[in-house]
Design a protein around this motif. Structure first.
Motif, short mmCIF file in Angstrom:
data_model
loop_
_atom_site.label_atom_id
_atom_site.label_comp_id
_atom_site.label_asym_id
_atom_site.label_seq_id
_atom_site.Cartn_x
_atom_site.Cartn_y
_atom_site.Cartn_z
N GLY A 46 -21.96 11.38 43.62
CA GLY A 46 -23.05 12.25 44.18
C GLY A 46 -23.67 13.14 43.49
N PHE A 47 -22.88 14.08 42.89
CA PHE A 47 -23.54 15.21 42.22
C PHE A 47 -24.33 14.68 40.77
CE2 PHE A 47 -19.93 18.24 43.81
CZ PHE A 47 -20.74 18.85 44.55
N GLU A 48 -23.80 13.66 40.13
CA GLU A 48 -24.24 13.26 38.90
C GLU A 48 -25.29 12.01 39.09
OE1 GLU A 48 -20.92 13.08 36.52
OE2 GLU A 48 -20.41 15.04 36.33
N GLY A 49 -25.42 11.48 40.32
CA GLY A 49 -26.30 10.37 40.35
C GLY A 49 -25.95 9.24 39.77
N LYS A 50 -24.58 8.59 39.87
CA LYS A 50 -24.19 7.56 39.23
C LYS A 50 -24.41 6.45 39.99
CE LYS A 50 -20.65 10.10 36.29
NZ LYS A 50 -19.15 10.22 36.08
N ASP A 51 -23.99 5.33 39.43
CA ASP A 51 -24.29 4.19 40.40
C ASP A 51 -23.30 3.91 41.78
OD1 ASP A 51 -24.59 1.55 41.28
OD2 ASP A 51 -23.18 0.70 39.62
N LYS A 52 -23.91 4.01 42.67
CA LYS A 52 -22.91 4.08 44.06
C LYS A 52 -22.23 2.79 44.23
CE LYS A 52 -26.04 7.26 46.31
NZ LYS A 52 -26.84 7.65 47.55
N ILE B 206 -23.77 14.07 50.44
CA ILE B 206 -23.65 15.38 50.79
C ILE B 206 -23.19 16.14 49.49
CG2 ILE B 206 -22.54 14.69 52.99
CD1 ILE B 206 -19.82 15.63 52.20
N PHE B 207 -22.99 15.58 48.25
CA PHE B 207 -22.70 16.15 47.11
C PHE B 207 -24.09 16.04 46.35
CE2 PHE B 207 -18.73 14.03 48.41
CZ PHE B 207 -18.12 15.24 48.48
N LYS B 208 -24.88 17.27 46.71
CA LYS B 208 -26.08 17.31 45.85
C LYS B 208 -26.14 18.04 44.66
CE LYS B 208 -27.79 17.91 50.84
NZ LYS B 208 -28.57 18.33 51.66
N LYS B 209 -27.03 17.51 43.70
CA LYS B 209 -27.04 18.12 42.43
C LYS B 209 -27.76 19.42 42.41
CE LYS B 209 -28.72 17.65 37.73
NZ LYS B 209 -27.36 17.91 37.01
N GLU B 210 -28.79 19.61 43.30
CA GLU B 210 -29.37 20.78 43.59
C GLU B 210 -29.42 20.96 45.11
OE1 GLU B 210 -32.79 21.87 41.55
OE2 GLU B 210 -32.26 20.66 39.77
N ARG B 211 -29.40 22.36 45.60
CA ARG B 211 -29.50 22.61 47.17
C ARG B 211 -30.08 24.19 47.15
NH1 ARG B 211 -25.43 25.74 49.24
NH2 ARG B 211 -23.61 25.77 47.86
N THR C 19 -27.43 24.77 41.30
CA THR C 19 -27.52 23.59 40.43
C THR C 19 -26.27 23.12 39.93
OG1 THR C 19 -29.86 24.29 39.81
CG2 THR C 19 -28.75 22.83 38.53
N TYR C 20 -25.83 22.19 40.33
CA TYR C 20 -24.67 21.56 39.88
C TYR C 20 -24.33 21.45 38.41
CZ TYR C 20 -20.98 18.30 38.70
OH TYR C 20 -19.91 17.32 38.17
N LYS C 21 -23.22 21.94 37.80
CA LYS C 21 -22.69 21.81 36.39
C LYS C 21 -21.78 20.78 36.48
CE LYS C 21 -23.52 25.26 33.59
NZ LYS C 21 -23.16 26.49 32.91
N LYS C 22 -20.50 21.26 36.79
CA LYS C 22 -19.36 20.31 36.66
C LYS C 22 -18.47 20.97 37.74
CE LYS C 22 -17.18 23.67 33.49
NZ LYS C 22 -16.80 23.82 32.30
N LEU C 23 -17.50 19.92 37.99
CA LEU C 23 -16.43 20.31 38.87
C LEU C 23 -15.44 21.21 38.33
CD1 LEU C 23 -15.30 16.59 40.19
CD2 LEU C 23 -16.94 18.26 41.59
N ASN C 24 -15.06 21.99 39.27
CA ASN C 24 -13.90 23.03 38.85
C ASN C 24 -12.48 22.43 38.87
OD1 ASN C 24 -12.71 25.38 38.48
ND2 ASN C 24 -12.72 26.08 40.82
N GLU C 25 -12.28 22.43 37.74
CA GLU C 25 -10.61 21.59 37.57
C GLU C 25 -9.66 22.68 37.21
OE1 GLU C 25 -10.37 18.77 38.49
OE2 GLU C 25 -12.17 17.56 37.72
N ALA D 24 -21.51 25.90 39.58
CA ALA D 24 -23.00 25.73 39.57
C ALA D 24 -23.90 27.01 39.01
CB ALA D 24 -23.36 25.59 40.96
N ASP D 25 -24.96 26.73 38.59
CA ASP D 25 -26.05 27.69 38.14
C ASP D 25 -26.53 28.47 39.53
OD1 ASP D 25 -25.60 28.03 35.53
OD2 ASP D 25 -27.23 26.41 35.00
N ILE D 26 -26.42 29.50 39.81
CA ILE D 26 -26.81 30.02 41.18
C ILE D 26 -27.94 30.96 41.09
CG2 ILE D 26 -26.16 31.24 43.28
CD1 ILE D 26 -23.12 30.38 42.64
#
Length: 369
Positions: A252-258, A276-281, A294-300, A329-331
């Motif tokens: 969802g975040f990265e727009g990969k093949d569903k 529901i996982f939007k790159k930008e909101r 703006t999504y950057k990466k998952l928090n691991e 994310a960049d906020i």
């Protein structure tokens, strides 16, 4: 005459087997005799107990010693004791007990059982659990609970400080606890055991005091988030579910093949969960401006990117659970400019088990933070 003799013998045998041949006066005198001799443990042999699978011969035997010790400490020495019947109704026969010539007490005998009703020999308590939980006391499975919602109906949005609290209240109205009434011997010890398809078994002393509870209905044991503690029965299940939600979030975040994650959904409607996982909101303007994420990466870091906050319902083939996905994310805020920060997506997801895999069948209550 022979028939009458046989009937007489049969009657005598029945009375001998049931104990009904002993009069209430005999039982009351036996009560007195125990007080005089100080054989207080024997009081449990003539005492009335309500019907309960938890009051057994072994438990009564265990309770005798503790009852003896309690009575020995609290009872004055009785040298003489007399009983006289004072009243009778449909259920009980009443006696007056005179100890040492002056001390008196009232004695009640249950008509149906011909047993002495003694206060504080047994305790009525409750156990409350949620879906998917089975309760045992000393190996006896509890049956026939009352089904009650976690919250009382009648409250409105104005009763809550936030929408989240109100949404939790609405879900609580649709989530049930199961209440078991328990009758146990006061002077015996009992263990209560909770078994659950998701959590490890828990066994502890049965609590029978007024200010403590036998409750396991919130489904987040001791308030610890699922997957972050040692209570999980099947850690492999938790790991597999976390991997599944992580993979869905990345698509969802990265727009990969569903198409690559079709296996995780029951139908096209449930597949909308990916969106529901939007790159930008954008947040709504709260009077101080809106913020852009703006999504950057998952928090691991720490406990990983996927947390299971609460299990609302669980059975062998169905789970309803609050899932939180953390990301970096960049906020961009009106007065602060752009900076890197943490964000999250929380949703309530229902999954069902098909063969050996779990699939999302529905979701609701999506929240962003």
């Amino acid at each position: 005459m022979k028939k009458l003799k046989y009937l007489g013998l049969i009657t005598i045998m029945i009375l001998a087997l049931t104990g009904c041949g002993k009069s209430s006066k005999n039982v009351a005198e036996q009560y007195c005799n125990i007080l005089v001799k100080g054989n207080y443990g024997d009081m449990l042999d003539i005492a009335y107990f309500p019907k309960s699978d938890l009051i057994t011969k072994d438990k009564i035997k265990e309770a005798k010693q503790n009852y003896f010790e309690e009575m020995s400490k609290n009872n004055n020495n009785v040298t003489t004791c007399e009983v006289n019947q004072t009243n009778e109704d449909d259920k009980k026969i009443y006696y007056k007990v005179v100890k040492n010539g002056t001390d008196t007490e009232n004695l009640e005998i249950d008509k149906e059982t011909n047993k002495v009703i003694i206060k504080d020999l047994y305790v009525n308590s409750i156990a409350e659990v949620g879906d998917g939980t089975t309760v045992y006391i000393d190996g006896v499975e509890l049956k026939d609970p009352q089904k009650k919602p976690l919250a009382e109906d009648g409250r409105t949005r104005s009763d809550f400080d936030s929408n989240d609290d109100y949404e939790d209240y609405l879900k609580s109205l649709k989530t049930y606890k199961y209440v078991y009434n328990i009758t146990t011997l006061k002077h015996a010890k009992y263990k209560i055991k909770y078994t659950h398809v998701f959590y490890k078994d828990i066994e502890q002393d049965l609590c029978r005091e007024e200010n403590c509870y036998n409750n396991r209905y919130t489904q987040s044991i001791d308030g610890v988030a699922v997957g972050e503690d040692t209570y999980i029965k099947d850690q492999e299940l938790v790991t597999n579910l976390k991997d599944m939600f992580r993979e869905i979030a990345l698509v969802g975040f990265e727009g990969k093949d569903k198409e690559s994650i079709n296996k995780y959904f029951e139908n096209s409607e449930s597949k909308a969960y990916i969106d529901i996982f939007k790159k930008e909101r954008q947040t709504q303007d709260d009077g101080f401006g809106s913020s852009h994420y703006t999504y950057k990466k998952l928090n691991e870091s720490t406990n990983g990117s996927v947390w299971f906050l609460k299990v609302w319902y669980i059975a062998e083939d169905e789970i309803k659970i609050d899932v939180q996905v953390h990301y970096i994310a960049d906020i961009s805020a009106k007065y602060k400019g752009t900076e890197e920060g943490l964000a999250g997506v929380v949703s309530n997801v229902t999954l069902k088990k098909y063969n050996n895999s779990w699939k999302i069948v529905s979701f609701d209550d999506v929240r962003y933070g």
